[in-house]
Scaffold this active site. Structure first.
Site, PDB file in Angstrom:
ATOM      1  N   ARG A 169      34.846  14.652  57.305  1.00 29.06           N
ATOM      2  CA  ARG A 169      36.297  14.699  57.388  1.00 29.06           C
ATOM      3  C   ARG A 169      36.716  16.131  57.083  1.00 29.06           C
ATOM      4  NH1 ARG A 169      34.974  10.136  54.281  1.00 29.06           N
ATOM      5  NH2 ARG A 169      35.583   8.137  55.231  1.00 29.06           N
ATOM      6  N   LYS A 192      36.006   9.408  50.464  1.00 31.86           N
ATOM      7  CA  LYS A 192      37.153   8.594  50.049  1.00 31.86           C
ATOM      8  C   LYS A 192      36.792   7.746  48.837  1.00 31.86           C
ATOM      9  CE  LYS A 192      39.696   8.063  54.380  1.00 31.86           C
ATOM     10  NZ  LYS A 192      40.246   7.079  55.355  1.00 31.86           N
ATOM     11  N   HIS A 260      39.473  15.543  63.419  1.00 36.23           N
ATOM     12  CA  HIS A 260      38.876  14.228  63.186  1.00 36.23           C
ATOM     13  C   HIS A 260      38.114  13.737  64.409  1.00 36.23           C
ATOM     14  CE1 HIS A 260      38.464  11.034  60.285  1.00 36.23           C
ATOM     15  NE2 HIS A 260      38.711  10.129  61.207  1.00 36.23           N
ATOM     16  N   ARG A 263      34.483  14.420  64.184  1.00 32.11           N
ATOM     17  CA  ARG A 263      33.743  13.403  63.395  1.00 32.11           C
ATOM     18  C   ARG A 263      33.416  12.207  64.289  1.00 32.11           C
ATOM     19  NH1 ARG A 263      33.086  10.986  58.130  1.00 32.11           N
ATOM     20  NH2 ARG A 263      34.047   8.925  57.956  1.00 32.11           N
ATOM     21  N   HIS A 286      31.339   5.150  55.662  1.00 35.62           N
ATOM     22  CA  HIS A 286      32.184   3.981  55.896  1.00 35.62           C
ATOM     23  C   HIS A 286      31.834   2.876  54.910  1.00 35.62           C
ATOM     24  CE1 HIS A 286      33.062   5.076  60.376  1.00 35.62           C
ATOM     25  NE2 HIS A 286      33.857   5.697  59.535  1.00 35.62           N
ATOM     26  N   TYR A 295      32.259   2.543  67.264  1.00 36.73           N
ATOM     27  CA  TYR A 295      31.583   3.525  68.114  1.00 36.73           C
ATOM     28  C   TYR A 295      30.691   2.852  69.143  1.00 36.73           C
ATOM     29  CZ  TYR A 295      33.381   6.754  64.701  1.00 36.73           C
ATOM     30  OH  TYR A 295      34.238   7.464  63.886  1.00 36.73           O
TER      31      TYR A 295
END
Length: 314
Positions: A169, A192, A260, A263, A286, A295
């Site tokens: 990110r 995150k 982004h 990524r 994730h 994806y």
């Protein structure tokens, strides 16, 4: 959302306000939720409870959650949609409401079936929009041409290469410090919610960062940002977005080509090359595999596009 922050607070009993605060604290302390997630969850749940207080004609306490009916849930969701809330945002709000209610029901021992069984509104999941491998390479080359100073050009190339080469990110890339220089073969990234992951650094990214460090007029300091702004402070992400915007306009690429998107491209290209979905999940950081599975849909959509363009027609 229904009501203001002040109205939302007044609509809740002291016990319910305390329960909500404890739940949010637990999300942050035990589940590692980010500040943005905590803020969004608090807003969504307070809005829901405030609506119920007005809808049912009285302040909401923890016991009142047990009295919520299917009709109440439908009324809340209908009001939110009528106020212009998109289906995707309503699905997020409902998820927050269910999570809090399940936690409260377990603590207080009440039946929360009416809330927990509410159906999530259907919405079209937006697929990531990656660049093609050639477009990603062109973007890196063209970003270099946007800066007036050579060291700034080297910095922007290093950042873009790192985002694409490691799937970071932009906040993670710009959050690196001089302590990481020279870049190791594996970076420890704090993502995150403070969750850490290990990310291999491709040689091209290490070379790009080394070139930037040689050109940078500021010394490498362990506690200072690795990527420096014009006055030596941290780089504002807006500058990288602007450089990419200028580059994509020169290349004729769509507005979806953002930091982004690099990524997204990292993940999609790994998957196309035979990468394992679980491994890609870990590289991206994730929390849920379902997020990474998007994806797979991107890769299938691209495959069908190639099929449609190349398969001989009868």
């Amino acid at each position: 959302m229904t009501g203001t922050a002040t109205e939302d607070t007044l609509a809740l009993s002291p016990a319910l306000r305390e329960a909500l605060a404890r739940w949010l604290e637990q999300l942050k302390a035990l589940d590692g939720a980010s500040d943005n997630t905590i803020t969004a969850y608090a807003r969504d749940v307070r809005g829901f409870l405030a609506f119920l207080a007005h809808h049912r004609g009285g302040a909401m306490g923890t016991g009142a959650l047990a009295e919520v009916t299917v009709s109440d849930m439908r009324a809340w969701m209908a009001r939110e949609r009528a106020d212009g809330l998109a289906a995707r945002s309503l699905a997020r709000a409902l998820s927050a409401v269910k999570t809090f209610t399940a936690w409260a029901a377990e603590r207080e021992g009440f039946d929360a079936t009416a809330i927990l069984s509410a159906r999530t509104p259907k919405y079209q999941r937006r697929l990531p929009r990656p660049l093609t491998p050639d477009a990603a390479r062109d973007m890196i080359d063209t970003v270099e041409l946007q800066a007036q100073k050579d060291w700034v050009a080297a910095r922007d190339v290093a950042i873009v290469t790192l985002l694409y080469g490691c799937g970071l990110r932009i906040s993670e890339g710009l959050g690196l410090t001089g302590a990481e220089a020279p870049l190791p073969e594996v970076l420890r990234i704090r993502g995150k919610g403070g969750k850490e992951r290990l990310v291999p650094v491709i040689p091209a990214a290490r070379r790009a960062v080394d070139a930037y460090l040689r050109a940078c007029p500021f010394p490498v300091e362990p506690d200072a940002p690795l990527f420096r702004g014009a006055r030596g402070g941290p780089v504002n992400a807006r500058l990288i977005r602007k450089a990419m915007q200028q580059a994509r306009m020169q290349l004729g690429l769509p507005a979806s080509v953002t930091p982004h998107a690099l990524r997204h491209s990292f993940a999609t290209h790994l998957l196309s090359a035979g990468g394992d979905l679980r491994a890609i999940q870990e590289l991206l950081g994730h929390a849920s595999l379902s997020t990474t599975q998007a994806y797979t849909a991107v890769d299938q959509a691209r495959l069908m596009d190639v099929y449609d363009k190349t398969h001989p027609k009868a």
